[in-house]
Design an enzyme around this catalytic site. Structure first.
Site, PDB file in Angstrom:
ATOM      1  CE  LYS A  95      -4.522   0.879   0.515  1.00  0.00           C
ATOM      2  NZ  LYS A  95      -5.698   0.239  -0.020  1.00  0.00           N
ATOM      3  N   GLY A 195     -19.717   7.700   5.401  1.00  0.00           N
ATOM      4  CA  GLY A 195     -18.765   7.959   4.319  1.00  0.00           C
ATOM      5  C   GLY A 195     -19.431   7.673   2.991  1.00  0.00           C
ATOM      6  CB  VAL A 196     -21.874   9.222   1.009  1.00  0.00           C
ATOM      7  CG1 VAL A 196     -22.816   8.486   1.926  1.00  0.00           C
ATOM      8  CG2 VAL A 196     -21.784  10.692   1.416  1.00  0.00           C
ATOM      9  CB  VAL A 199     -16.671   2.288  -1.397  1.00  0.00           C
ATOM     10  CG1 VAL A 199     -17.296   0.992  -0.894  1.00  0.00           C
ATOM     11  CG2 VAL A 199     -15.343   1.997  -2.087  1.00  0.00           C
TER      12      VAL A 199
HETATM   13  P1  NAD Z   1     -13.508   8.255  -1.054  1.00  0.00           P
HETATM   14  O1  NAD Z   1     -12.427   9.240  -0.777  1.00  0.00           O
HETATM   15  O2  NAD Z   1     -14.173   8.288  -2.372  1.00  0.00           O
HETATM   16  O3  NAD Z   1     -14.629   8.365   0.069  1.00  0.00           O
HETATM   17  C1  NAD Z   1     -14.362   8.429   1.422  1.00  0.00           C
HETATM   18  C2  NAD Z   1     -15.446   9.324   2.032  1.00  0.00           C
HETATM   19  O4  NAD Z   1     -15.362   9.233   3.452  1.00  0.00           O
HETATM   20  C3  NAD Z   1     -15.295  10.798   1.653  1.00  0.00           C
HETATM   21  O5  NAD Z   1     -16.531  11.299   1.187  1.00  0.00           O
HETATM   22  C4  NAD Z   1     -14.876  11.452   2.969  1.00  0.00           C
HETATM   23  O6  NAD Z   1     -15.333  12.795   3.071  1.00  0.00           O
HETATM   24  C5  NAD Z   1     -15.560  10.556   3.975  1.00  0.00           C
HETATM   25  N1  NAD Z   1     -14.992  10.580   5.313  1.00  0.00           N
HETATM   26  C6  NAD Z   1     -13.704  10.602   5.702  1.00  0.00           C
HETATM   27  N2  NAD Z   1     -13.615  10.595   7.047  1.00  0.00           N
HETATM   28  C7  NAD Z   1     -14.888  10.549   7.516  1.00  0.00           C
HETATM   29  C8  NAD Z   1     -15.468  10.516   8.817  1.00  0.00           C
HETATM   30  N3  NAD Z   1     -14.721  10.509   9.913  1.00  0.00           N
HETATM   31  N4  NAD Z   1     -16.828  10.470   8.912  1.00  0.00           N
HETATM   32  C9  NAD Z   1     -17.616  10.468   7.812  1.00  0.00           C
HETATM   33  N5  NAD Z   1     -17.122  10.501   6.556  1.00  0.00           N
HETATM   34  C10 NAD Z   1     -15.782  10.552   6.411  1.00  0.00           C
HETATM   35  O7  NAD Z   1     -12.875   6.811  -0.771  1.00  0.00           O
HETATM   36  P2  NAD Z   1     -13.423   5.388  -1.220  1.00  0.00           P
HETATM   37  O8  NAD Z   1     -12.629   4.926  -2.374  1.00  0.00           O
HETATM   38  O9  NAD Z   1     -14.901   5.402  -1.263  1.00  0.00           O
HETATM   39  O10 NAD Z   1     -12.935   4.488   0.015  1.00  0.00           O
HETATM   40  C11 NAD Z   1     -13.689   4.430   1.220  1.00  0.00           C
HETATM   41  C12 NAD Z   1     -13.084   3.359   2.124  1.00  0.00           C
HETATM   42  O11 NAD Z   1     -13.127   2.084   1.466  1.00  0.00           O
HETATM   43  C13 NAD Z   1     -11.624   3.576   2.491  1.00  0.00           C
HETATM   44  O12 NAD Z   1     -11.380   3.100   3.793  1.00  0.00           O
HETATM   45  C14 NAD Z   1     -10.868   2.708   1.489  1.00  0.00           C
HETATM   46  O13 NAD Z   1      -9.585   2.331   1.931  1.00  0.00           O
HETATM   47  C15 NAD Z   1     -11.811   1.524   1.407  1.00  0.00           C
HETATM   48  N6  NAD Z   1     -11.685   0.741   0.182  1.00  0.00           N
HETATM   49  C16 NAD Z   1     -11.871   1.349  -1.015  1.00  0.00           C
HETATM   50  C17 NAD Z   1     -11.770   0.581  -2.174  1.00  0.00           C
HETATM   51  C18 NAD Z   1     -12.036   1.180  -3.522  1.00  0.00           C
HETATM   52  O14 NAD Z   1     -12.182   0.411  -4.496  1.00  0.00           O
HETATM   53  N7  NAD Z   1     -12.126   2.484  -3.657  1.00  0.00           N
HETATM   54  C19 NAD Z   1     -11.455  -0.787  -2.095  1.00  0.00           C
HETATM   55  C20 NAD Z   1     -11.302  -1.375  -0.841  1.00  0.00           C
HETATM   56  C21 NAD Z   1     -11.421  -0.590   0.300  1.00  0.00           C
END
Ligand code: NAD
Length: 361
Positions: A95, A195-196, A199
């Site tokens: 990572k 968290g919207v 994902v």
């Molecule tokens: P993203 O940046 O698109 O979305 C994350 C969201 O969480 C943002 O809208 C942010 O404002 C919000 N956020 C951050 N801290 C917060 C809090 N304390 N309370 C409420 N909202 C909060 O990221 P993503 O790609 O959707 O990833 C989300 C999670 O899923 C992460 O932990 C990431 O590691 C995990 N993940 C993502 C993927 C992927 O394919 N993108 C794959 C596996 C795991």
């Protein structure tokens, strides 16, 4: 360009002041990346290459300090090793984190500079998207290294993995529902999505189709309001979010939301979401959830859809095969939940032991 390639050099150069040995223990390689010409400050961690190259996304986040970034990348890369193992993929765990605000500090040059560091690892680490990164960034990184996936579809890549991640999480939620309630029908279930982003946003779509009642929260107030009105879902405030009752809590923001304070307050039957490293303390908070009779679907098991999707880019799988592999998350979730019940251990421990069994073979 300054490049520090070992943890000992980093310590002696005072790059890192306080290292907690328990979290970096077991990592094969940690690369501290600094390029003064582009202002890049990044850390790449390769936990294991036992099953294949360490593949894992790059997160761009405005960390408070370097130790917070180091902590995050080490926990995330270790999680990738177990995610690939439990999913049956021939990949290791790695990572990367870039320290900075993705909305303000990201430039093409910064991405290229990061790409050079990825290239310097000679394929031990393959990068992709995570929080704060998107397929266009992968395209910029690709100009400096071939060890990148999740590039745009028009370039022949697999595109944004988030939609497949969300599909896998949805499968994990349905598997958990089947185990808990004997039925995977989610009609009228009350789900809190924290968290919207990418994902969380796609997950809402799957859950809405099944007739769930969705409640959301995000620290990005503008994005939260936009999603609430576009997707016709309700908002809960940060102060109130852990005081309400839900059927399912789906953490889809950053990690460590399953901590002392939140677990004490939580009133739900199932926790199943996309965020990585949801447990603040593994081996403690998972046990606490078991004691509270809250069913926790291990994060690294149910959020593997994105990893399957980027793996498909390496293996040249078609969409159908990728989705079929992702649907397996449903059965794997049920079998791990059963194992946890039979052995009277936490669901996290059950998942970890299966991942370790494959690694130790
Ligand atoms: P993203 O940046 O698109 O979305 C994350 C969201 O969480 C943002 O809208 C942010 O404002 C919000 N956020 C951050 N801290 C917060 C809090 N304390 N309370 C409420 N909202 C909060 O990221 P993503 O790609 O959707 O990833 C989300 C999670 O899923 C992460 O932990 C990431 O590691 C995990 N993940 C993502 C993927 C992927 O394919 N993108 C794959 C596996 C795991």
């Amino acid at each position: 360009m300054i490049k520090i390639s070992t943890i000992n050099e980093a310590i002696s150069n005072n790059e890192v002041q306080a290292l907690d040995s328990s979290i970096y223990n077991g990592h094969e390689k940690i690369l501290f990346c600094k390029d003064t010409s582009t202002n890049l400050k990044a850390i790449i961690a390769v936990h294991s290459t036992k099953l294949g190259p360490g593949l894992g996304g790059c997160r761009m986040w405005d960390y408070k300090n370097q130790n917070e970034a180091l902590n995050d990348v080490l926990r995330l890369s270790r999680g990738m090793t177990y995610k690939a193992s439990i999913t049956g993929l021939n990949l290791g765990g790695g990572k990367a984190v870039i320290i900075g605000d993705s909305k303000k500090d990201k430039t093409k040059k910064l991405m290229e500079s990061f790409g050079e560091f990825v290239e310097s690892l000679g394929g031990k680490y393959i990068t992709a998207e995570d929080v704060g990164m998107n397929p266009a960034d992968m395209k910029d990184i690709r100009t400096k290294t071939s060890h990148v996936v999740g590039t745009p579809k028009e370039m022949g890549g697999s595109g944004d993995p988030s939609i497949v991640t969300a599909y896998g999480v949805y499968m994990g939620i349905k598997g958990s529902a089947k185990f808990r309630w004997g039925n995977d029908n989610l009609q009228n279930k009350k789900v809190f999505v924290q968290g919207v982003g990418k994902v969380g946003g796609f997950l809402i779509d799957y859950l809405k189709k099944d007739g769930c009642e969705i409640i959301i929260n995000d620290i990005d107030i503008e994005k939260m309001s936009e999603i609430a009105s576009n997707k016709n879902v309700n908002i809960v405030t940060e102060n109130e979010m852990f005081n309400k009752s839900y059927d399912i809590y789906a953490p889809c923001a950053l990690g460590a939301t399953l901590n002392d304070e939140n677990i004490e307050a939580l009133k739900c039957e199932i926790i199943a979401g996309g965020a990585n490293n949801q447990l603040e303390k593994e081996g403690f908070h998972d046990v606490l959830l078991k004691k509270k009779n809250i069913l926790y679907a291990p994060d690294f098991l149910i959020n593997a859809g994105g990893l399957i999707n980027v793996y498909s880019e390496l293996k040249k799988w078609d969409n159908e095969k990728t989705l079929r592999m992702t649907e397996n998350i449903y059965d794997t979730t049920i079998s791990i939940l059963k194992r946890s019940e039979e052995e009277d251990i936490s669901t996290h421990k059950a998942a970890l032991s299966i991942a370790k069994e494959r690694l130790n073979k």
